[in-house]
Design an enzyme around this catalytic site. Structure first.
Site, mmCIF file in Angstrom:
data_model
loop_
_atom_site.group_PDB
_atom_site.id
_atom_site.type_symbol
_atom_site.label_atom_id
_atom_site.label_comp_id
_atom_site.label_asym_id
_atom_site.label_seq_id
_atom_site.Cartn_x
_atom_site.Cartn_y
_atom_site.Cartn_z
ATOM 1 N N LYS A 116 -7.096 -19.708 -28.302
ATOM 2 C CA LYS A 116 -7.699 -19.176 -27.055
ATOM 3 C C LYS A 116 -7.039 -19.720 -25.886
ATOM 4 O O LYS A 116 -6.925 -19.204 -24.703
ATOM 5 C CB LYS A 116 -9.133 -18.776 -27.029
ATOM 6 C CG LYS A 116 -9.452 -17.608 -28.111
ATOM 7 C CD LYS A 116 -10.629 -17.116 -27.646
ATOM 8 C CE LYS A 116 -10.989 -15.868 -28.638
ATOM 9 N NZ LYS A 116 -12.433 -15.125 -28.559
ATOM 10 N N LYS A 239 -2.689 -13.341 -37.955
ATOM 11 C CA LYS A 239 -3.742 -12.400 -38.437
ATOM 12 C C LYS A 239 -4.063 -11.104 -37.426
ATOM 13 O O LYS A 239 -3.722 -11.098 -36.203
ATOM 14 C CB LYS A 239 -5.166 -13.418 -38.648
ATOM 15 C CG LYS A 239 -5.499 -13.709 -37.361
ATOM 16 C CD LYS A 239 -7.271 -13.830 -37.420
ATOM 17 C CE LYS A 239 -7.753 -14.185 -35.688
ATOM 18 N NZ LYS A 239 -9.216 -13.985 -35.970
ATOM 19 N N LYS A 242 -8.272 -8.175 -32.823
ATOM 20 C CA LYS A 242 -8.714 -6.978 -31.654
ATOM 21 C C LYS A 242 -8.123 -7.363 -30.444
ATOM 22 O O LYS A 242 -8.169 -6.347 -29.647
ATOM 23 C CB LYS A 242 -10.014 -6.764 -32.066
ATOM 24 C CG LYS A 242 -11.049 -8.059 -31.861
ATOM 25 C CD LYS A 242 -12.510 -7.401 -32.223
ATOM 26 C CE LYS A 242 -13.469 -8.482 -32.134
ATOM 27 N NZ LYS A 242 -14.621 -8.180 -32.981
#
Ligand code: AMP
Ligand code: TRP
Length: 373
Positions: A116, A239, A242
């Site tokens: 992140k 992966k 969302k």
């Protein structure tokens, strides 16, 4: 809370963004399979969601919607407890206490934080050592090269990212450890991306127990053999996520038409046979995994069925889109059948059930620490 002497499972999902079939296949559907055998606790981890900025109205809606998704997936509130993390203050209290045993180095290792924030200080330092430290005979000498300049620049960029990153995002895994440890959890069923966080919970539990005396049970991670890592439709090397572009995922709330469009547009591997081969055919292997988990049909059987009935990828994708469409229709029928008041009641009852367990663990922790007067 060991009613019937069953072992305890604990897991949770963040009420942020749109939940997708990766969340369902990798985690929630596994909880449904486990809820009969285990004392089951499923949390809506809203304090985790605020580690990135959320819009208050959307967050409020998302909390209720995640519970609807649990229920539409088949979690039965008569069997399993469903509750909202921020309703039980012991989570943040224990997180503070665990912060005092966690080390910066524990958290710098966490992949989710590195992904992140694009911060990987340890790797950069390792690289600097590798590329500059040369051994001559028995002595080591640092060589300053132009590469070092590049690495120092990278280090300085990383530090800038550290300066900007929220402390909550960094500390996220400690709060997750406290979620797990409060309930004497035996097993944590999650997708593969969360394995490292559960390992940290084990480390912190062991560290606390050895420093202050045994309080925490050491939890195990439970990861499905298939589906633990559903990959993105637009990029099967990463992966399904969302926070990615909507073409990356099939949302549990997508209409069958939207889902079909997304499936028809998925990237394909070279060659045209429908074979499960994760290394050389990551795209088709991912689609076969989704197909198999949604229909309950074995991958090998699907391969031979497709060989007879499909002419190439196009046909295969159409068949998959039909299966996904059927799943979404029945899922959404259940999802839309729940009213907000019913969901609020479930959350309220859930909090009442888990509170005594969480409070008792916290009481024991405080006693061991010497702060209980
Ligand atoms: P999150 O969306 O990060 O709150 O994740 C909720 C649960 O879904 C966790 O157990 C994750 O490990 C799992 N999960 C998220 N993305 C995937 C994926 N692409 N494949 C399998 N499981 C996933
Ligand atoms: N970090 C998990 C995720 O993003 C969510 C989570 C928070 C969780 N606390 C937990 C999962 C405790 C299992 C157990 O998916």
């Amino acid at each position: 809370m060991t009613k019937d002497n069953k072992p305890t499972i604990f897991s949770g999902v963040q009420p942020s963004g749109t939940l997708h079939i990766g969340n369902y296949l990798g985690a929630i559907s596994n909880w449904v399979d486990l809820q009969d055998k285990y004392n089951s606790i499923f949390c809506v981890v809203d304090y985790h969601a605020i580690t990135v900025r959320q819009k208050p109205k959307e967050l409020n809606r998302n909390i209720l919607d995640v519970v609807k998704i649990y229920m539409a997936s088949g979690i039965n509130p008569e069997k399993a407890v469903i509750f909202q993390q921020s309703n039980i203050s012991a989570h943040t209290e224990l997180a503070w206490i665990l912060n005092c045993t966690a080390r910066m180095s524990d958290l710098f290792k966490m992949t989710q934080f590195k992904d992140k924030t694009k911060v990987d200080l340890e790797k950069i330092i390792e690289e600097i050592e590798k590329r500059t430290l040369k051994t001559f005979g028995n002595s080591e000498t640092y060589i300053i090269s132009s590469e070092v300049k590049k690495l120092v620049k990278e280090l300085s960029n990383s530090l800038n990212n550290v300066r900007k990153s929220g402390i909550g995002l960094f500390d996220y895994p400690v709060l997750m450890a406290s979620d797990i440890l409060l309930y004497n959890t035996d097993l944590v069923p999650v997708g593969e991306d969360q394995k490292q966080h559960v390992e940290l919970a084990r480390t912190l539990a062991r560290r606390f127990n050895s420093q202050f005396g045994k309080v925490f049970r050491i939890p195990e991670v439970e990861i499905r053999k298939e589906g633990a890592r559903i990959m993105g439709l637009d990029d099967p090397t990463k992966k399904m996520s969302k926070s990615a572009n909507p073409a990356n995922y099939i949302a549990l709330t997508d209409s069958p038409e939207v889902a079909t469009k997304k499936i028809m547009k998925t990237v394909t591997d070279s060659g045209c046979d429908i074979k499960y081969d994760k290394k050389n055919k990551p795209a088709i292997s991912n689609l076969l995994t989704i197909y198999s988990l949604l229909t309950g049909e074995d991958i090998k059987k699907l391969e031979s069925k497709c060989e007879c009935e499909c002419k190439g990828y196009g046909d295969f994708k159409k068949k998959l889109a039909e299966a996904v469409g059927e799943f979404l229709i029945s899922f959404q029928k259940k999802y839309n059948s729940f009213g907000d008041d019913e969901i609020k009641e479930i959350l309220k009852n859930g909090a009442e059930k888990v509170k005594p367990v969480a409070d008792e663990t916290l009481r024991r922790v405080k006693e061991k620490l010497g702060i209980k007067i």
